[in-house]
Design an enzyme around this catalytic site. Structure first.
Site, PDB file in Angstrom:
ATOM      1  N   THR B  14     145.850 139.120  34.449  1.00  0.00           N
ATOM      2  CA  THR B  14     145.949 137.890  33.660  1.00  0.00           C
ATOM      3  C   THR B  14     144.674 137.614  32.872  1.00  0.00           C
ATOM      4  O   THR B  14     144.705 137.413  31.665  1.00  0.00           O
ATOM      5  CB  THR B  14     146.247 136.702  34.602  1.00  0.00           C
ATOM      6  OG1 THR B  14     147.381 137.040  35.396  1.00  0.00           O
ATOM      7  CG2 THR B  14     146.527 135.446  33.818  1.00  0.00           C
ATOM      8  N   LYS B 106     133.956 135.938  42.084  1.00  0.00           N
ATOM      9  CA  LYS B 106     133.111 135.097  42.951  1.00  0.00           C
ATOM     10  C   LYS B 106     133.086 135.590  44.389  1.00  0.00           C
ATOM     11  O   LYS B 106     132.069 135.464  45.079  1.00  0.00           O
ATOM     12  CB  LYS B 106     133.569 133.646  42.936  1.00  0.00           C
ATOM     13  CG  LYS B 106     134.955 133.388  43.518  1.00  0.00           C
ATOM     14  CD  LYS B 106     135.888 132.891  42.463  1.00  0.00           C
ATOM     15  CE  LYS B 106     137.322 133.015  42.903  1.00  0.00           C
ATOM     16  NZ  LYS B 106     138.276 132.788  41.817  1.00  0.00           N
ATOM     17  N   GLU B 130     129.364 133.835  34.456  1.00  0.00           N
ATOM     18  CA  GLU B 130     129.695 132.434  34.151  1.00  0.00           C
ATOM     19  C   GLU B 130     131.112 132.086  34.588  1.00  0.00           C
ATOM     20  O   GLU B 130     131.389 130.969  35.038  1.00  0.00           O
ATOM     21  CB  GLU B 130     129.508 132.186  32.653  1.00  0.00           C
ATOM     22  CG  GLU B 130     129.799 130.784  32.170  1.00  0.00           C
ATOM     23  CD  GLU B 130     128.862 129.739  32.747  1.00  0.00           C
ATOM     24  OE1 GLU B 130     129.299 129.048  33.689  1.00  0.00           O
ATOM     25  OE2 GLU B 130     127.717 129.597  32.285  1.00  0.00           O
ATOM     26  N   VAL B 133     132.453 130.678  38.552  1.00  0.00           N
ATOM     27  CA  VAL B 133     132.510 129.297  39.043  1.00  0.00           C
ATOM     28  C   VAL B 133     132.926 128.386  37.888  1.00  0.00           C
ATOM     29  O   VAL B 133     132.325 128.433  36.815  1.00  0.00           O
ATOM     30  CB  VAL B 133     131.148 128.808  39.585  1.00  0.00           C
ATOM     31  CG1 VAL B 133     131.284 127.408  40.186  1.00  0.00           C
ATOM     32  CG2 VAL B 133     130.577 129.779  40.589  1.00  0.00           C
ATOM     33  N   ILE B 137     134.294 126.437  32.068  1.00  0.00           N
ATOM     34  CA  ILE B 137     133.246 125.424  31.870  1.00  0.00           C
ATOM     35  C   ILE B 137     131.888 126.101  31.761  1.00  0.00           C
ATOM     36  O   ILE B 137     131.516 126.864  32.652  1.00  0.00           O
ATOM     37  CB  ILE B 137     133.173 124.429  33.055  1.00  0.00           C
ATOM     38  CG1 ILE B 137     134.565 123.919  33.418  1.00  0.00           C
ATOM     39  CG2 ILE B 137     132.219 123.293  32.753  1.00  0.00           C
ATOM     40  CD1 ILE B 137     134.585 123.132  34.733  1.00  0.00           C
ATOM     41  N   GLY B 188     153.249 127.836  39.537  1.00  0.00           N
ATOM     42  CA  GLY B 188     152.210 128.845  39.316  1.00  0.00           C
ATOM     43  C   GLY B 188     150.800 128.309  39.510  1.00  0.00           C
ATOM     44  O   GLY B 188     149.822 128.965  39.169  1.00  0.00           O
ATOM     45  N   LYS B 206     132.292 129.815  45.720  1.00  0.00           N
ATOM     46  CA  LYS B 206     131.679 129.295  44.492  1.00  0.00           C
ATOM     47  C   LYS B 206     130.430 128.471  44.823  1.00  0.00           C
ATOM     48  O   LYS B 206     129.440 128.504  44.088  1.00  0.00           O
ATOM     49  CB  LYS B 206     132.696 128.459  43.722  1.00  0.00           C
ATOM     50  CG  LYS B 206     133.839 129.317  43.147  1.00  0.00           C
ATOM     51  CD  LYS B 206     134.999 128.453  42.678  1.00  0.00           C
ATOM     52  CE  LYS B 206     136.103 129.283  42.037  1.00  0.00           C
ATOM     53  NZ  LYS B 206     137.345 128.493  41.843  1.00  0.00           N
ATOM     54  N   GLY B 304     142.546 129.955  35.117  1.00  0.00           N
ATOM     55  CA  GLY B 304     143.550 130.229  34.089  1.00  0.00           C
ATOM     56  C   GLY B 304     143.109 131.323  33.158  1.00  0.00           C
ATOM     57  O   GLY B 304     141.930 131.598  32.988  1.00  0.00           O
TER      58      GLY B 304
END
Lengths: 427, 427
Positions: B14, B106, B130, B133, B137, B188, B206, B304
């Protein structure tokens, strides 16, 4: 750790003192990160006698700016003078002399962006300005680097602490604008002359910088709509909460649709469910939407001695870690084909019309709105004695700004309308 | 733009598909930023026949990982295989062969941090993570660089989207855990085997990474308290809202006081006025306090396909912009002198004791609490028919964890207590 990086600080005011305090406090942490000595070699200010409550090594203070600008040993100049001149000259001179520059001066950047970045480019030095927007919040680097895979679509910012403090207090305590402003001034949250903050100019300058980084376009302040918060009343705030489940925030808005950039600053009705509605007091936040990442929000102290110093010092460290990095802010090629005039913007509107409580008033108002294609979502009116002026609250469906403005011109000319109508756009 | 940077992607699931989609979508933007050609030269996966709905140039797909690891032209390897092995070997091999590595893994970082970063150091390559975690963001870079002038004092994170979605839904709709979990699985938002997310292990991994960056200390998961959300009921959520004006969030907590680090993961009562309380659904946020900047919060999509891809691609661009940057995460010298055991932590507690509604019950319970120095702030009890077990809700003043645990052991052994008591700590 043999190598030393020398820093010169111009401007020993509040933020400057914060920078000195931060360096004093965390110098070991900083030096261990860059594996170099970090030396605040010189501080220049016109006043070098007042005690700022921070420790300064002997011989560091000077009143002569050339002690920094002409000192070949100084690698980085921190400009915290503020305003346009002599700050601009200091920055340009520093760059010509091969010095990297760190500044928090949003007014200067917003006005002289091209000149300053051109000079940085030409002289092969870096210009860093994280502190200029959102104070201590790491904001510009995340926007420029962390979200680099994204085309930014939307920027909404609460980026003026004074205005946000006033609106928060008005909402929390039901007080009117003037009362809260006075209180804010007494507490040091508002300047003696608060115009710049409460009329939205500070927010606009910061939005100019955000738009450069987000959209690769430099828009002069004269080219967009900037409106402050001085006409907001407790009535507006109450209606927002009770009828619209919203709060009123002074928002910086920039968003792109099909190559057209909307950019504007004005009080905005933000739904209580939006994270920006929870940004209170002097805090700032910027909400971004990227085409890959979706929404991102960054929040923190947008002003103040120590928060701003945090960003200034981080910029210094960033430069020390990579002095060769080319000056590159925002996308190189902008997607902006046109700056949309606010008259072409569509929004929902809240209107507060102050009118006499007479028969036919609502009929006349709704006639004007209807003629201009503005359809009404809700109307409510305060009860009053006959002949007394009362607020009529109208919320419209989506309408075109120019039609709304035209309607308000007509409405405000009507005999029974007793005050200029207040308009607040919905997010 | 003559120079080309070649990227190899291992793992075409994904997130991998998201990375390919992002590169396809925004390649011009990216290349103009780095002024180099960015070429996804090779994608390796065991399955190279399934259509992922993204365009791949001919000849790019391979099932042989050596087509990436042994290709001298490849500069950056993106590892999106997940899990411990063979991901670890791929990363170590890539580094030995002089390739920079980007990963979202992670679990691997949390377990093999030292080995991976040592190898990066030894081989003079960068490791960027990046995406590991907070998904999309920009979080680790702001923590590591943007807040570099700060000693980080506090980290509170909502960093598992599945758990946050479940808690949000339970609160919004008054549903029980199992019902919402099932719904989340259908949508999902939760895995078929959700253990990892709902028991707090993902959050813990994390938090290990955040603690390295924030406090310069690597703490193995076995060394701290990790507790999930499976025992939270609608009763708890309702009591939290009505009596404590709080919401229940699965929080990652790490904070330092006088050299002692508290680090733990558990459901936590967060006051509604705290910004973290407004972080809902699958969104993540991390709230930090730095000694200079004060509080900062970063919010966005924590997982996601596309959000995670946003961070992975940003890491690639960051590496391309500065391949020489030394591997340096977090403060070099840690301020942590001791990891505080949870038994030594002080907190306020919410207790839900399920007991028969008999005379003397409250007297017995309060006796145990009092004997262990736990003072009660409030008690409330649901009415019930005689002989039926009902929840007794107790909120304590600040108390020592080990005393509370001892009290609960004693209380849960009492005849009239019919279920294991639920304990939730207050923020």
């Amino acid at each position: 750790m043999e190598e030393t990086v020398n820093i010169g600080l111009i401007g020993f005011g509040t933020i400057g003192s914060g920078v000195v305090a931060t360096l004093n406090q965390n110098i070991q942490l900083l030096e261990s990160k860059v594996n170099k000595k970090v030396n605040l070699k010189r501080i220049v200010d016109l006043d070098i006698t007042t005690d700022r409550g921070v420790e300064v090594k002997p011989g560091v203070l000077s009143t002569n700016v050339d002690d920094i600008l002409e000192d070949d040993e100084i690698d980085i100049v921190i400009e915290l003078v503020g305003g346009y001149q002599p700050a601009l000259n200091f920055i340009l001179k520093a760059m010509e002399n091969g010095k990297h520059v760190v500044t928090a001066n949003k007014a200067l950047l917003a006005k002289h962006w091209q000149e300053i970045t051109d000079s940085a480019q030409k002289n092969g030095v870096r210009i860093a300005f994280e502190a200029s927007v959102g104070g201590g919040i790491p904001l510009l680097a995340p926007l420029n680097d962390g979200l680099t895979a994204n085309n930014i679509e939307t920027i909404y910012g609460i980026i003026n602490g004074t205005a946000n403090y006033i609106l928060t207090k008005m909402a929390a305590e039901g007080l009117d604008f003037d009362t809260v402003l006075k209180e804010a001034q007494e507490m040091g949250y508002a300047e003696a002359d608060p115009t710049f903050d409460i009329e939205g100019h500070d927010t606009a300058q910061k939005l100019i910088i955000l738009s450069i980084l987000g959209f690769g376009v430099y828009v002069k302040q004269e080219r967009f709509h900037v409106e402050g918060i001085t006409r907001i009343t407790p009535d507006d705030i109450r209606f927002a909460r009770e009828e619209l489940e919203s709060v009123i925030k002074l928002l910086a808005i920039a968003q792109i649709t099909d190559g057209e950039l909307e950019i504007r600053v004005h009080p905005t009705l933000v739904p209580e469910t939006h994270l920006l509605a929870a940004v209170n007091d002097v805090f700032n936040a910027v909400y971004l939407v990227g085409d890959v990442v979706g929404p991102v929000l960054m929040y923190g102290a947008g002003a103040g001695m120590m928060p701003t110093a945090s960003a200034v010092v981080a910029d210094c460290i960033d430069i020390i870690q990579d002095m060769e990095r080319p000056v590159a802010y925002g996308p190189k090629e902008t997607r902006v084909e046109k700056i949309k005039d606010i008259s072409e913007v569509e929004s929902k509107y809240y209107l507060r019309i102050t009118a006499l409580d007479e028969p036919g008033v609502l009929h006349s108002i709704s006639g004007v709105l209807s003629d201009l294609d503005i359809s009404i979502e809700s109307v409510s009116q305060k009860k009053a004695d006959k002949g007394e002026a009362v607020p009529i609250f109208i919320v419209t469906h989506h309408a075109l700004e120019k039609n709304v403005q035209e309607a308000l011109t007509l409405i405000d000319q009507m005999d029974f309308v007793k005050e200029e109508t207040v308009l607040i756009r919905l997010l």
